[in-house]
Write an enzyme that holds these catalytic residues in place. Structure first.
Site, mmCIF file in Angstrom:
data_model
loop_
_atom_site.group_PDB
_atom_site.id
_atom_site.type_symbol
_atom_site.label_atom_id
_atom_site.label_comp_id
_atom_site.label_asym_id
_atom_site.label_seq_id
_atom_site.Cartn_x
_atom_site.Cartn_y
_atom_site.Cartn_z
ATOM 1 C CE LYS A 227 86.253 -39.629 -36.543
ATOM 2 N NZ LYS A 227 86.683 -39.273 -37.898
HETATM 3 O O1 G3P Z 1 89.956 -36.444 -38.877
HETATM 4 C C1 G3P Z 1 89.185 -35.298 -39.025
HETATM 5 C C2 G3P Z 1 89.299 -34.799 -40.381
HETATM 6 O O2 G3P Z 1 88.723 -35.665 -41.307
HETATM 7 C C3 G3P Z 1 88.913 -33.405 -40.621
HETATM 8 O O3 G3P Z 1 89.898 -32.923 -41.422
HETATM 9 O O4 G3P Z 1 90.912 -31.404 -43.013
HETATM 10 O O5 G3P Z 1 88.410 -31.753 -43.008
HETATM 11 O O6 G3P Z 1 89.528 -30.495 -41.167
HETATM 12 P P1 G3P Z 1 89.668 -31.551 -42.203
#
Ligand code: G3P
Length: 218
Positions: free
Chosen positions: A87
């Site tokens: 990633k």
């Molecule tokens: O896959 C990306 C993710 O981990 C971010 O999610 O909920 O932190 O915006 P969030």
């Protein structure tokens, strides 16, 4: 649509795997920190532990921000297990690293995508996946799902092989809308995946079926 779970929590990964519908896992440094995983060796071992639970792509994020550092880290990560997807953040250095990895046959997930232009550049560099963060766009009053639609159109126009991995999914309607548009993959928390299963009419219907059966069968 493929279902990835967005967590570094082994119990949740096992629970999703046991459901039989899990296709892969995404992690990021914040999710690793949430599980208290620190130290280079522990982090690498944790990725191997995840790979041993799920037979599918497991995204492991580089910490370096310079090209050489990303290449070194990414190559080390890719050697851990054949399921590892490196990633890489959407930066100039990241794009150069993605191009390098694509020529070496190493799978990549270009993360922190917030615009169609970023997705187009990542696809041209040969990214295996692009991760538009739809929840974080919603957080700033911008339609995250609309970005998935825009990227779908662009990738289809030019038949890019790069897969759209809808990320930062927060709830079941995000999953449904991404599926309607044709996102290749979604990644989200276990709670959003499990919420797809529930419906009050299913619960009521089952209760009635069982009550009727028991009336005659005791
Ligand atoms: O896959 C990306 C993710 O981990 C971010 O999610 O909920 O932190 O915006 P969030």
């Amino acid at each position: 649509m493929k279902f990835f779970i967005d967590t570094a929590n082994l119990d949740q990964i096992k629970e999703a795997e046991d459901l039989g519908i899990l296709d892969g896992v995404t992690t990021n440094p914040s999710l690793m920190a949430k599980e208290g995983i620190s130290g280079a060796n522990n982090i690498l071992q944790h990725y191997v532990n995840i790979c041993n639970i799920v037979d599918g792509p497991v995204s492991a994020e580089v910490i370096a921000t310079d090209y050489e550092g990303m290449v070194k880290e990414g190559e080390d990560l890719a050697e851990l297990h054949s399921n590892i997807v490196v990633k890489v953040p959407m930066t100039k250095e990241g794009i150069k690293a993605i191009k390098y990895f694509s020529t070496k046959g190493i799978k990549t997930n270009c993360t922190l995508i917030f615009s169609a232009g970023q997705a187009l550049i990542a696809a041209k560099a040969g990214a295996t996946y692009v991760s538009p963060f739809i929840g974080r766009l919603d957080d700033v009053s911008t339609n995250g799902v609309a970005l998935i639609e825009q990227i779908r159109l662009i990738f289809d126009n030019y038949m890019f092989d790069t897969q759209i991995l809808a990320a930062s999914v927060r709830h079941p309607m995000h999953i449904i809308e991404c599926a309607e548009i044709g996102a290749d993959v979604m990644t989200g928390p276990l709670s959003a995946i499990l919420a797809l299963i529930n419906h009050p009419l299913t619960d009521n219907g089952l209760a009635k079926f069982l009550a009727d059966y028991n009336k005659l069968n005791g």
